[in-house]
Write an enzyme that holds these catalytic residues in place. Structure first.
Site, short mmCIF file in Angstrom:
data_model
loop_
_atom_site.label_atom_id
_atom_site.label_comp_id
_atom_site.label_asym_id
_atom_site.label_seq_id
_atom_site.Cartn_x
_atom_site.Cartn_y
_atom_site.Cartn_z
N GLU A 41 14.54 -5.62 0.24
CA GLU A 41 15.57 -6.90 0.11
C GLU A 41 15.03 -7.97 -0.85
O GLU A 41 13.93 -7.95 -1.15
CB GLU A 41 15.60 -7.60 1.34
CG GLU A 41 16.51 -8.80 1.53
CD GLU A 41 16.43 -9.67 2.80
OE1 GLU A 41 17.30 -10.35 3.01
OE2 GLU A 41 15.60 -9.52 3.57
N GLU A 78 0.70 -1.17 0.23
CA GLU A 78 -0.28 0.16 -0.18
C GLU A 78 0.85 1.42 -0.13
O GLU A 78 1.51 1.40 0.91
CB GLU A 78 -0.70 -0.11 1.23
CG GLU A 78 -1.75 1.26 1.31
CD GLU A 78 -2.50 1.39 2.78
OE1 GLU A 78 -3.35 2.37 2.77
OE2 GLU A 78 -2.38 0.51 3.73
#
Length: 255
Positions: A122, A57
């Site tokens: 990551e 979001e």
């Protein structure tokens, strides 16, 4: 309470730039949007995201504010196939993404990039889930035992069998709902042994947990002594919020 992690929210300063970055580099697509008078929420994810997979979001406030990153939130992690870490990173570099932490610097186990606002992402090797789908969201915590107990008691999460990493100076624990599919997102709790504390900042917003019945889930959380931060009534019975022991916000949403 379902307990599945529904999404992770981050705040951005230029919505169009952020959407373009995620759709161009991570092949995300816009899943839904909520336009309000003072802000816009946009939900993004891979085209073939799993039904229990989490979305990202992006929240854009219309007043032009800027944000502090803080260090209480660490990163989101996205998946690539086991043998495609280097090629996926090279692909991002060819597209002009900033070279932050390449696979070689991370012993070829993972890598990191940053989005336009500086949120760390990551890249992890997984043999399941859509490419670039959300694998986990990392939070830094000041008391690992307290945090593991919080997620277990409040949300009935468990430490994943292969989700523990004890190092010389820190530990990582991955927690998720019982029997959740691999494709679902987990929470990574990072505990540094040096006793440091963290600044929350406001560039990161929250993680959201799904429930079938908002009022019932809220009653359960209150019985289990979760923080009464924003109850369903204060949110027009659309959602609610509690906080973890270190102040990380957790939204409760209906599935």
């Amino acid at each position: 309470m379902d307990g599945t992690l529904d999404h992770t929210m981050m705040r951005v300063e230029d919505l169009d730039e952020s959407i373009d970055w995620y759709t161009t580099h991570l092949d995300y697509e816009e899943k839904s949007r909520w336009e309000a008078d003072s802000f816009t929420n946009v939900f993004l994810g891979p085209t073939d995201v799993h039904e229990d997979g989490a979305l990202l979001e992006l929240t854009y406030n219309h007043d032009g504010r800027s944000y502090e990153m803080g260090d209480a939130w660490g990163h989101i992690a996205v998946r690539v196939p086991e043998d495609e870490l280097q090629s996926s990173y090279d692909e991002l570099m060819d597209e002009g993404v900033e070279d932050y932490r390449d696979p070689e610097s991370c012993d070829n186990k993972y890598a990191f990039v940053k989005d336009p606002d500086g949120h760390e992402i990551e890249i992890v090797k997984r043999d399941y889930g859509a490419k670039w789908s959300l694998d986990h969201t990392m939070m830094r915590v000041e008391d690992a035992d307290q945090q593991i107990g919080f997620w277990a008691r409040k949300f009935e999460y468990e430490t994943q069998p292969e989700g523990k990493w004890e190092a010389d100076s820190f530990a990582n624990y991955f927690v998720a709902p019982r029997d959740s599919p691999q494709e679902a997102m987990s929470v990574e709790l990072t505990y540094n042994y040096d006793g440091r504390s963290y600044e929350m900042g406001d560039a990161w917003g929250h993680v959201a947990v799904r429930t079938d019945d908002l009022d019932d889930a809220w009653e359960t959380l209150m019985t289990r002594e979760a923080e009464d931060y924003r109850d369903p009534e204060s949110c027009d019975h659309n959602y609610a919020f509690t906080k973890g022991p270190d102040g990380h916000e957790i939204e409760i949403v209906t599935s």
